[in-house]
Write an enzyme that holds these catalytic residues in place. Structure first.
Site, mmCIF file in Angstrom:
data_model
loop_
_atom_site.group_PDB
_atom_site.id
_atom_site.type_symbol
_atom_site.label_atom_id
_atom_site.label_comp_id
_atom_site.label_asym_id
_atom_site.label_seq_id
_atom_site.Cartn_x
_atom_site.Cartn_y
_atom_site.Cartn_z
ATOM 1 N N GLU A 54 19.836 1.251 21.507
ATOM 2 C CA GLU A 54 19.580 -0.167 20.975
ATOM 3 C C GLU A 54 19.091 0.320 19.637
ATOM 4 O OE1 GLU A 54 17.681 -0.424 25.304
ATOM 5 O OE2 GLU A 54 18.609 1.083 23.726
ATOM 6 N N GLY A 291 33.116 25.680 50.736
ATOM 7 C CA GLY A 291 34.349 26.000 51.467
ATOM 8 C C GLY A 291 34.120 25.016 52.916
ATOM 9 N N THR A 294 30.511 24.770 54.269
ATOM 10 C CA THR A 294 29.393 24.017 53.447
ATOM 11 C C THR A 294 30.064 22.593 53.437
ATOM 12 O OG1 THR A 294 29.373 25.843 51.721
ATOM 13 C CG2 THR A 294 28.944 23.754 50.799
#
Length: 354
Positions: A54, A291, A294
């Site tokens: 702004e 991988g 996970t």
């Protein structure tokens, strides 16, 4: 709905996106001052400690703000932080109307900015293009309300659900356009997370390379028993490494990494605990890149906010599956697109309780 209001708000969204990847933990905000149907000032927030959007737009507008309309992608702030409240500047410049799609859920704002402007006789229009505004700031909105990061699970796989086969040297699955898209995503998020198995099999760098980088994200490695080599590529190329482990001796082995120590639960480190700690460290967004173990833990824990699944139009048969154990079956509201040679399946706002 006023089509002009839509048009100018979309301009603020584009301005806000200019700062993707550099404003965290703050929101993406763009603003423009419009007088007699013409934009006379534009601005966007460039990062913590810099002028708000702004302020940038009003400064560029100069003496043309009287009786103008201010469009801004998020509710103007009304509190003192690193910078003064934007509402005070808006009031002092003779702006007669403010259009903003959504409230800022920060407890210091949360509707107070709109209330203050209305109390000063300034017209306020909100609840317009809300979904677009929420998507723009999905990382910030999750972080500021839940104190944990927005989680994207990204995976590339074949049509038979395999993410690779290290025994045959098959690591790359998706095409070049998909790879570029992943690097664009890396450039937007605060952190990339993988398990140590991916380090051992792929030895990835986890950096932004295929697009212009505005920064290098954190690299979060889940390595409970310190299997990761201190010479792995993750320790090069920029971006702080955060090693998640159960071993106190980690700091000696990885002196340049930040170490997070947790206790195991059912032979795994609880991903919810990892995400809680990440939130405490002002990490607002994480992309999970592998991988299989996970991926499985994140899906099971229902902590994923968005899935990005890149399917290569190919089969490899034997290989590593995306998920390595049974899961509760959940149907996702997904969309399907194409990127280069690949098919992209995307699902957003996956679990309502996130």
């Amino acid at each position: 709905m006023n089509k002009l209001d839509e048009y100018f708000l979309k301009e603020t969204f584009e301005l806000a996106r200019t700062a993707e990847g550099i404003v965290s933990p703050n929101p993406l905000v763009g603003a423009c001052v419009v007088k007699n149907g013409v934009i006379v000032g534009r601005g966007y927030h460039k990062g913590p400690g810099t002028p708000h959007a702004e302020v940038e737009a009003i400064t560029e507008a100069g003496d043309k703000t009287k009786d103008a309309t201010l469009y801004v992608s998020l509710e103007p702030c009304c509190h003192h932080g690193n910078t003064p409240p934007c509402v005070e500047l808006i009031e002092s410049k003779g702006i007669k109307r403010v259009v903003a799609p959504i409230k800022d859920p920060n407890p210091l704002v949360n509707g107070k900015g709109f209330k203050r402007l209305r109390s000063k006789g300034i017209q306020v229009k909100t609840e317009i293009l809300e979904e677009e505004a929420k998507k723009l700031n999905s990382f910030y909105l999750k972080y500021i309300t839940k104190k944990t990061p927005y989680v994207i699970l990204k995976a590339a796989m074949t049509l038979d659900g395999k993410i690779g086969d290290p025994s045959r040297g098959i690591y790359k699955i998706s095409g070049d356009e998909s790879h570029k898209e992943v690097h664009r995503l890396r450039n937007k998020v605060d952190a990339i997370l993988i398990g140590v198995g991916t380090v051992l099999s792929d030895n990835p760098a986890l950096t932004v390379r295929k697009v212009k980088a505005t920064k290098q994200p954190y690299k979060i490695i889940i390595d409970p028993t310190l299997k990761c080599s201190a010479d792995a590529k993750i320790f090069r190329g920029g971006g702080k490494v955060i090693l998640v482990t159960t071993k106190k001796e980690a700091k000696e082995k990885y002196p340049d990494a930040e170490i997070w120590i947790f206790k195991e639960k059912n032979s795994f480190i609880d991903v919810k605990e990892i995400l809680k700690r990440a939130g405490e460290e002002n990490i607002t967004s994480i992309v999970v890149e592998g991988g299989s173990k996970t991926f499985t833990q994140f899906v099971k824990s229902e902590t994923v906010d968005k899935y990005l699944l890149f399917f290569s139009p190919s089969f490899i048969g034997k290989g590593v599956s995306l998920i390595d154990s049974p899961l509760k079956r959940v149907f996702l509201d997904a969309s399907v697109g194409k990127i280069g040679e690949d098919i992209l399946i995307e699902a957003n706002n996956v679990y309502g309780n996130n």
